[in-house]
Write a protein that holds these residues in place. Structure first.
Motif, PDB file in Angstrom:
ATOM      1  N   LEU A   1      -0.925   8.539  11.298  1.00 26.59           N
ATOM      2  CA  LEU A   1      -1.088   9.397  12.461  1.00 26.59           C
ATOM      3  C   LEU A   1      -2.556   9.767  12.642  1.00 26.59           C
ATOM      4  CD1 LEU A   1       0.495  10.926  14.676  1.00 26.59           C
ATOM      5  CD2 LEU A   1       0.548  12.890  13.109  1.00 26.59           C
ATOM      6  N   TYR A   2      -3.074   9.538  13.835  1.00 24.65           N
ATOM      7  CA  TYR A   2      -4.490   9.796  14.151  1.00 24.65           C
ATOM      8  C   TYR A   2      -5.416   9.116  13.138  1.00 24.65           C
ATOM      9  CZ  TYR A   2      -2.088  13.427  16.806  1.00 24.65           C
ATOM     10  OH  TYR A   2      -1.224  14.110  17.637  1.00 24.65           O
ATOM     11  N   ALA A   3      -5.025   7.920  12.692  1.00 19.69           N
ATOM     12  CA  ALA A   3      -5.798   7.107  11.748  1.00 19.69           C
ATOM     13  C   ALA A   3      -6.055   7.830  10.424  1.00 19.69           C
ATOM     14  CB  ALA A   3      -7.119   6.653  12.374  1.00 19.69           C
ATOM     15  N   SER A   4      -5.180   8.770  10.078  1.00 17.43           N
ATOM     16  CA  SER A   4      -5.317   9.535   8.840  1.00 17.43           C
ATOM     17  C   SER A   4      -4.167   9.206   7.887  1.00 17.43           C
ATOM     18  CB  SER A   4      -5.313  11.036   9.148  1.00 17.43           C
ATOM     19  OG  SER A   4      -6.421  11.388   9.945  1.00 17.43           O
ATOM     20  N   PRO A   5      -4.338   9.477   6.590  1.00 16.28           N
ATOM     21  CA  PRO A   5      -3.262   9.204   5.623  1.00 16.28           C
ATOM     22  C   PRO A   5      -1.982   9.951   5.990  1.00 16.28           C
ATOM     23  CG  PRO A   5      -5.332   9.639   4.486  1.00 16.28           C
ATOM     24  CD  PRO A   5      -5.565   9.966   5.928  1.00 16.28           C
ATOM     25  N   THR A   6      -0.878   9.228   6.047  1.00 22.28           N
ATOM     26  CA  THR A   6       0.373   9.795   6.544  1.00 22.28           C
ATOM     27  C   THR A   6       1.563   9.331   5.715  1.00 22.28           C
ATOM     28  OG1 THR A   6      -0.529   9.767   8.802  1.00 22.28           O
ATOM     29  CG2 THR A   6       1.849  10.044   8.582  1.00 22.28           C
ATOM     30  N   VAL A   7       2.435  10.262   5.384  1.00 21.96           N
ATOM     31  CA  VAL A   7       3.721   9.943   4.766  1.00 21.96           C
ATOM     32  C   VAL A   7       4.804  10.099   5.824  1.00 21.96           C
ATOM     33  CG1 VAL A   7       5.496  10.792   3.185  1.00 21.96           C
ATOM     34  CG2 VAL A   7       3.175  10.489   2.365  1.00 21.96           C
ATOM     35  N   ILE A   8       5.655   9.084   5.959  1.00 22.72           N
ATOM     36  CA  ILE A   8       6.776   9.135   6.896  1.00 22.72           C
ATOM     37  C   ILE A   8       8.061   8.988   6.093  1.00 22.72           C
ATOM     38  CG2 ILE A   8       7.770   8.154   9.004  1.00 22.72           C
ATOM     39  CD1 ILE A   8       4.999   6.748   9.375  1.00 22.72           C
ATOM     40  N   ASN A   9       8.924   9.985   6.196  1.00 24.28           N
ATOM     41  CA  ASN A   9      10.189   9.956   5.467  1.00 24.28           C
ATOM     42  C   ASN A   9      11.344  10.336   6.376  1.00 24.28           C
ATOM     43  OD1 ASN A   9       8.626  10.935   2.464  1.00 24.28           O
ATOM     44  ND2 ASN A   9       9.945   9.146   2.623  1.00 24.28           N
TER      45      ASN A   9
ATOM     46  N   ILE B   1      -0.829   8.119  -1.051  1.00 22.92           N
ATOM     47  CA  ILE B   1      -1.781   8.850  -0.219  1.00 22.92           C
ATOM     48  C   ILE B   1      -3.112   8.982  -0.958  1.00 22.92           C
ATOM     49  CG2 ILE B   1      -2.299  11.083   0.842  1.00 22.92           C
ATOM     50  CD1 ILE B   1      -0.243   9.563   2.398  1.00 22.92           C
ATOM     51  N   PRO B   2      -4.203   8.453  -0.403  1.00 24.63           N
ATOM     52  CA  PRO B   2      -5.511   8.536  -1.079  1.00 24.63           C
ATOM     53  C   PRO B   2      -6.099   9.948  -0.949  1.00 24.63           C
ATOM     54  CG  PRO B   2      -5.740   7.393   1.031  1.00 24.63           C
ATOM     55  CD  PRO B   2      -4.278   7.688   0.866  1.00 24.63           C
TER      56      PRO B   2
ATOM     57  N   ARG C   1       0.581  -4.412  10.672  1.00 27.26           N
ATOM     58  CA  ARG C   1       0.148  -3.875   9.384  1.00 27.26           C
ATOM     59  C   ARG C   1      -0.315  -4.995   8.471  1.00 27.26           C
ATOM     60  NH1 ARG C   1       5.622  -0.475   8.653  1.00 27.26           N
ATOM     61  NH2 ARG C   1       6.332  -2.323   9.734  1.00 27.26           N
ATOM     62  N   PRO C   2      -1.373  -4.776   7.637  1.00 24.84           N
ATOM     63  CA  PRO C   2      -2.117  -3.519   7.424  1.00 24.84           C
ATOM     64  C   PRO C   2      -3.040  -3.188   8.585  1.00 24.84           C
ATOM     65  CG  PRO C   2      -3.084  -5.314   6.140  1.00 24.84           C
ATOM     66  CD  PRO C   2      -1.855  -5.880   6.784  1.00 24.84           C
ATOM     67  N   PRO C   3      -3.589  -1.939   8.614  1.00 25.97           N
ATOM     68  CA  PRO C   3      -3.452  -0.878   7.608  1.00 25.97           C
ATOM     69  C   PRO C   3      -2.075  -0.223   7.654  1.00 25.97           C
ATOM     70  CG  PRO C   3      -4.679  -0.035   9.475  1.00 25.97           C
ATOM     71  CD  PRO C   3      -4.464  -1.504   9.748  1.00 25.97           C
TER      72      PRO C   3
ATOM     73  N   LYS D   1     -10.175  12.730   5.412  1.00 24.84           N
ATOM     74  CA  LYS D   1      -9.401  13.027   6.618  1.00 24.84           C
ATOM     75  C   LYS D   1      -8.182  13.883   6.270  1.00 24.84           C
ATOM     76  CE  LYS D   1     -10.658   8.973   9.374  1.00 24.84           C
ATOM     77  NZ  LYS D   1     -10.141   7.820  10.168  1.00 24.84           N
ATOM     78  N   PRO D   2      -7.652  14.619   7.248  1.00 27.05           N
ATOM     79  CA  PRO D   2      -6.451  15.418   6.976  1.00 27.05           C
ATOM     80  C   PRO D   2      -5.259  14.533   6.631  1.00 27.05           C
ATOM     81  CG  PRO D   2      -6.936  15.371   9.332  1.00 27.05           C
ATOM     82  CD  PRO D   2      -8.128  14.766   8.638  1.00 27.05           C
TER      83      PRO D   2
END
Length: 436
Positions: free
Chosen positions: A202-210, A70-71, A193-195, A76-77
């Motif tokens: 999510l909503y073009a923002s940095p997202t972690v999915i687990n 995650i950058p 992908r990418p990005p 962004k949120p």
């Protein structure tokens, strides 16, 4: 390798009203959250990295490493999304976990969100399991009322909101980018992908999915330390996991054990194969993983061991089949499922799964010739690795592996002019041999 169960996630499942906040806190629940909030977020990420926790949703990617992607310089949120769209045939670990102890997941969500500096998290639950949706919603409500969620959690200055989202009931939404599409209100289809989600999710923002189990494992790591977690399991597959045993065993159910335990040990714990029968074939990680046979009973059930045996650990959905099962019919039923659940976005999957069903259905009826087996393998070869997501790859896995191990059974269908299976016979080919 330990051959005993290691109840951690399942430890409180037998407690009275285990799903309530009061019951969870009686056993030390939310203590790990207090400890985590006193740490630097990067230290939490490092603890998860040091523990060796790998994604429990099937891919086995290192969880801490994923969080580190995650950058943080992105204005962004940041979002955490929990994939609770458990829909792989044979998989039954996340739903029992959320029903028996939803606060284990909620506490993991809060700690994980704090680590990646997210102020909003989503729990995406398969829409058909309404009872699970309601139970997790109530757990989230209890967490808000107790001050574990919302503004200034535990006086730390950290804010977090959690949204429980009921999915529309599509298998494809178990794929992380299709899940994001569904969360955003669009049709569930995989993204190109990418990005990658870590950059634009999510909503073009940095997202972690687990996966649910991945996030639910985090509180125990923070509470007990990375060394405690990594002391279980094998060298490259650390920790414990919930193994779902279904099918022809005496006591089917969820068995939590260190990674690296063998199927032989798990079957013994489950009371053995049902009386007067023997193991014929099994899946190590649900129907989308190449099936294995009795010769693989002692393969270590970790990512490396199962991979070396030619399959994948996947979701540890151990479907057990004895000699009364027709492998051709079982594979056809799985393939019909993947055909039905294909989202239709890419041609190899949309068209390929349809043709796989046509060919398999004909073979199951004893129609065609042995050359059709090579045609079936050629179809699989043209599908494998050519689709947007892994659904098509999963569809071909049981087909290619079943032909590898049970080609003679396919041929017997052709010889017999239909399924030679006789449930009263001692072996599958009793009637086939007499006919031949």
């Amino acid at each position: 390798m330990a051959d005993t169960l290691t109840p951690v996630l399942t430890d409180n499942w037998d407690a009275e009203r285990s799903w309530t906040l009061a019951s969870y806190e009686e056993r030390g629940g939310y203590g790990a959250l207090t400890k985590a909030l006193a740490m630097d977020p990067d230290a939490v990420i490092e603890a998860v990295k040091d523990s060796g926790l790998r994604g429990r949703g099937g891919a086995g990617f290192p969880t801490g490493m994923k969080w580190g992607f995650i950058p943080q310089d992105n204005p962004k949120p940041k979002y955490l999304v929990v994939n609770a769209d458990e829909s792989e045939p044979g998989t039954c670990k996340d739903i029992p976990l959320m029903m028996a102890s939803p606060h284990t997941l909620v506490e993991g969500v809060i700690i994980s969100s704090f680590a990646i500096r997210a102020n909003t998290a989503f729990i995406y639950i398969r829409g058909e399991v309404l009872h699970v949706v309601r139970r997790v919603q109530r757990a989230v409500q209890e967490a808000y009322l107790a001050g574990h969620l919302g503004k200034d959690i535990h006086g730390s200055g950290y804010d977090l909101d959690v949204v429980v989202h009921a999915g529309a009931g599509a298998y494809i939404c178990g794929e992380e980018t299709a899940l994001l599409e569904g969360l955003e209100g669009r049709r569930g289809q995989p993204r190109l992908r990418p990005p990658f989600p870590a950059v634009a999710g999510l909503y073009a923002s940095p997202t972690v999915i687990n996966n649910v189990e991945s996030i639910a494992s985090v509180p125990s790591i923070i509470a007990n330390g990375a060394g405690w977690f990594s002391s279980m399991g094998t060298e490259k597959s650390k920790g414990y996991g919930i193994f779902s045993l279904s099918g022809h065993v005496t006591r089917p159910g969820q068995y939590e054990a260190p990674l690296g335990i063998t199927l032989r040990q798990l079957i013994d714990l489950a009371g053995g194969i049902r009386e007067e029968h023997e193991l014929k074939f099994w899946t190590p990680g649900g129907s989308s993983t190449p099936l294995l046979t009795a010769e693989h009973l002692d393969v270590p059930l970790d990512f490396e061991g199962v991979g070396a045996a030619g399959s994948m650990l996947g979701t540890r959905a151990l479907q057990i089949f004895d000699e009364t099962t027709c492998v051709v019919r079982a594979v056809l039923r799985w393939t019909e499922f993947y055909k039905h659940e294909s989202c239709g976005k890419c041609t190899p999957c949309r068209e390929g799964t349809w043709w796989l069903v046509q060919t398999l259905a004909a073979l199951e009826k004893g129609q065609g010739s042995e050359a059709d087996l090579d045609l079936l393998l050629d179809q699989c070869d043209n599908i494998m690795g050519r689709s947007f997501c892994a659904l098509a790859d999963g569809a071909v896995s049981p087909i290619t592996s079943s032909i590898k191990y049970f080609r003679d059974e396919y041929v017997a269908h052709l010889t017999h002019g239909g399924c030679p299976f006789d449930p009263t016979a001692s072996t599958l080919f009793a009637t086939a041999g007499a006919t031949a």
